[in-house]
Design a protein around this motif. Structure first.
Motif, PDB file in Angstrom:
ATOM      1  N   LEU A   1      -6.781   4.171  -6.729  1.00  0.00           N
ATOM      2  CA  LEU A   1      -6.994   5.063  -7.869  1.00  0.00           C
ATOM      3  C   LEU A   1      -8.390   5.671  -7.844  1.00  0.00           C
ATOM      4  O   LEU A   1      -8.569   6.870  -8.110  1.00  0.00           O
ATOM      5  CB  LEU A   1      -6.778   4.286  -9.180  1.00  0.00           C
ATOM      6  N   PHE A   2      -9.390   4.853  -7.520  1.00  0.00           N
ATOM      7  CA  PHE A   2     -10.769   5.311  -7.593  1.00  0.00           C
ATOM      8  C   PHE A   2     -11.399   5.624  -6.233  1.00  0.00           C
ATOM      9  O   PHE A   2     -12.382   6.362  -6.166  1.00  0.00           O
ATOM     10  CB  PHE A   2     -11.627   4.258  -8.309  1.00  0.00           C
ATOM     11  N   ALA A   3     -10.841   5.063  -5.151  1.00  0.00           N
ATOM     12  CA  ALA A   3     -11.421   5.290  -3.819  1.00  0.00           C
ATOM     13  C   ALA A   3     -10.303   5.343  -2.775  1.00  0.00           C
ATOM     14  O   ALA A   3     -10.182   4.452  -1.935  1.00  0.00           O
ATOM     15  CB  ALA A   3     -12.415   4.189  -3.482  1.00  0.00           C
ATOM     16  N   PRO A   4      -9.470   6.404  -2.805  1.00  0.00           N
ATOM     17  CA  PRO A   4      -8.325   6.466  -1.887  1.00  0.00           C
ATOM     18  C   PRO A   4      -8.710   6.441  -0.417  1.00  0.00           C
ATOM     19  O   PRO A   4      -7.968   5.906   0.407  1.00  0.00           O
ATOM     20  CB  PRO A   4      -7.638   7.785  -2.272  1.00  0.00           C
ATOM     21  N   ARG A   5      -9.862   7.001  -0.082  1.00  0.00           N
ATOM     22  CA  ARG A   5     -10.261   6.969   1.329  1.00  0.00           C
ATOM     23  C   ARG A   5     -10.495   5.535   1.796  1.00  0.00           C
ATOM     24  O   ARG A   5     -10.030   5.143   2.871  1.00  0.00           O
ATOM     25  CB  ARG A   5     -11.548   7.780   1.525  1.00  0.00           C
ATOM     26  N   ILE A   6     -11.183   4.740   1.010  1.00  0.00           N
ATOM     27  CA  ILE A   6     -11.400   3.340   1.364  1.00  0.00           C
ATOM     28  C   ILE A   6     -10.064   2.606   1.438  1.00  0.00           C
ATOM     29  O   ILE A   6      -9.835   1.774   2.318  1.00  0.00           O
ATOM     30  CB  ILE A   6     -12.347   2.660   0.365  1.00  0.00           C
ATOM     31  N   ALA A   7      -9.160   2.928   0.500  1.00  0.00           N
ATOM     32  CA  ALA A   7      -7.850   2.275   0.481  1.00  0.00           C
ATOM     33  C   ALA A   7      -7.092   2.537   1.776  1.00  0.00           C
ATOM     34  O   ALA A   7      -6.549   1.610   2.395  1.00  0.00           O
ATOM     35  CB  ALA A   7      -7.044   2.760  -0.718  1.00  0.00           C
TER      36      ALA A   7
ATOM     37  N   ALA B   1       0.800 -10.401  -5.963  1.00  0.00           N
ATOM     38  CA  ALA B   1       0.303 -10.077  -7.295  1.00  0.00           C
ATOM     39  C   ALA B   1      -1.175  -9.697  -7.249  1.00  0.00           C
ATOM     40  O   ALA B   1      -1.602  -8.710  -7.866  1.00  0.00           O
ATOM     41  CB  ALA B   1       0.523 -11.263  -8.238  1.00  0.00           C
ATOM     42  N   VAL B   2      -1.958 -10.484  -6.516  1.00  0.00           N
ATOM     43  CA  VAL B   2      -3.387 -10.207  -6.423  1.00  0.00           C
ATOM     44  C   VAL B   2      -3.642  -8.916  -5.657  1.00  0.00           C
ATOM     45  O   VAL B   2      -4.388  -8.038  -6.115  1.00  0.00           O
ATOM     46  CB  VAL B   2      -4.126 -11.384  -5.749  1.00  0.00           C
ATOM     47  N   PHE B   3      -3.008  -8.784  -4.505  1.00  0.00           N
ATOM     48  CA  PHE B   3      -3.265  -7.620  -3.660  1.00  0.00           C
ATOM     49  C   PHE B   3      -2.803  -6.331  -4.322  1.00  0.00           C
ATOM     50  O   PHE B   3      -3.472  -5.295  -4.212  1.00  0.00           O
ATOM     51  CB  PHE B   3      -2.579  -7.782  -2.307  1.00  0.00           C
ATOM     52  N   TYR B   4      -1.666  -6.373  -5.021  1.00  0.00           N
ATOM     53  CA  TYR B   4      -1.169  -5.159  -5.678  1.00  0.00           C
ATOM     54  C   TYR B   4      -2.199  -4.617  -6.671  1.00  0.00           C
ATOM     55  O   TYR B   4      -2.510  -3.420  -6.661  1.00  0.00           O
ATOM     56  CB  TYR B   4       0.145  -5.430  -6.412  1.00  0.00           C
TER      57      TYR B   4
ATOM     58  N   PRO C   1       0.790  -1.240   0.000  1.00  0.00           N
ATOM     59  CA  PRO C   1       0.000   0.000   0.000  1.00  0.00           C
ATOM     60  C   PRO C   1       0.816   1.280   0.000  1.00  0.00           C
ATOM     61  O   PRO C   1       0.490   2.227  -0.735  1.00  0.00           O
ATOM     62  CB  PRO C   1      -0.828  -0.121   1.281  1.00  0.00           C
ATOM     63  N   GLY C   2       1.879   1.353   0.803  1.00  0.00           N
ATOM     64  CA  GLY C   2       2.667   2.574   0.854  1.00  0.00           C
ATOM     65  C   GLY C   2       3.287   2.914  -0.487  1.00  0.00           C
ATOM     66  O   GLY C   2       3.299   4.078  -0.902  1.00  0.00           O
ATOM     67  N   MET C   3       3.800   1.889  -1.178  1.00  0.00           N
ATOM     68  CA  MET C   3       4.424   2.130  -2.481  1.00  0.00           C
ATOM     69  C   MET C   3       3.387   2.534  -3.518  1.00  0.00           C
ATOM     70  O   MET C   3       3.609   3.451  -4.319  1.00  0.00           O
ATOM     71  CB  MET C   3       5.165   0.864  -2.934  1.00  0.00           C
ATOM     72  N   VAL C   4       2.235   1.869  -3.508  1.00  0.00           N
ATOM     73  CA  VAL C   4       1.168   2.208  -4.453  1.00  0.00           C
ATOM     74  C   VAL C   4       0.648   3.616  -4.180  1.00  0.00           C
ATOM     75  O   VAL C   4       0.519   4.442  -5.093  1.00  0.00           O
ATOM     76  CB  VAL C   4       0.012   1.191  -4.364  1.00  0.00           C
ATOM     77  N   GLY C   5       0.349   3.903  -2.920  1.00  0.00           N
ATOM     78  CA  GLY C   5      -0.149   5.224  -2.566  1.00  0.00           C
ATOM     79  C   GLY C   5       0.860   6.309  -2.872  1.00  0.00           C
ATOM     80  O   GLY C   5       0.510   7.378  -3.392  1.00  0.00           O
TER      81      GLY C   5
END
Length: 217
Positions: free
Chosen positions: A132-138, A121-124, A62-66
């Motif tokens: 991308l579409f719901a950062p608050r939920i993420a 792979a799945v979680f990424y 999550p940190g890297m994606v965010g």
């Protein structure tokens, strides 16, 4: 590189803090995490070292994606990110160091290494599109994941204290990273890791709250 002294943050952080869902999106995030917990409990039972390896593999995503998506957004809109990118990338690095530490403790099998690759792979991909579409939920999902991580590490600590898990010497990588004494044992490592997870929990719930309030960058 060793981290700065934690100033006994292991004691300062509240290990049992829970964010009460505020609305349907928070409840969805909590339900997703609780469902993931059921599968983790079924697969790993009380093999906490092996659970930690898979948990940290997922937690490093999550940190890297965010950070990536926040970076692109800041560049695209030519505006300051208010420190979010650095916080998220620091989180990803911290979780990666957790993984590298528990690799030395648990010595995962090839089957577990395959599970790690599949889980990542799945979680990424799921998390990328969620952010991308719901950062608050993420961020809320991460906050609740970290709550569960704190619970798991507390149980791990209890097992060590009860003599049901061997309190092995701390790996060299953990001693160097957290600046632990040379004679440090696994118990000290788990305490440090739990404190990190509590910090990530509070950070991500804070980010979600700011998005909810409309005060994010």
């Amino acid at each position: 590189m060793a981290r700065e002294p934690q100033r006994d943050r292991d004691e300062a952080e509240s290990p049992d803090t829970h964010h009460t869902p505020r609305d349907i999106r928070d409840r969805i995030a909590l339900r997703v995490v609780k469902t993931m917990r059921v599968f983790a409990d079924a697969f790993f039972a009380e093999r906490y070292g092996h659970r930690a390896v898979v948990l940290e593999t997922v937690a490093a995503v999550p940190g890297m994606v965010g950070g990536l998506l926040r970076h692109l957004k800041a560049v695209r809109h030519i505006r300051d990110d208010q420190g979010w990118i650095r916080d998220l990338l620091d989180e990803a690095e911290n979780e990666r160091m957790h993984l590298m530490t528990f690799i030395h403790v648990a010595q995962p099998t090839w089957g577990e290494r395959l599970l790690i690759m599949v889980a990542q792979a799945v979680f990424y991909n799921v998390f990328f599109f969620t952010y991308l579409f719901a950062p608050r939920i993420a961020h809320r999902i991460v906050g609740y994941l970290e709550e569960e991580a704190v619970v798991s590490y507390t149980e791990y600590l209890d097992e060590i204290d009860a003599g049901m898990q061997e309190n092995v010497p701390a790996p060299r990588i953990a001693i160097d990273y957290w600046g632990l004494p040379e004679e440090a044992r696994l118990r000290e490592v788990v305490i440090r890791v739990r404190a990190d997870e509590a910090h990530h929990r509070d950070t991500n719930h804070g980010f979600a709250n700011r998005i909810m309030e409309g005060s994010d960058p």
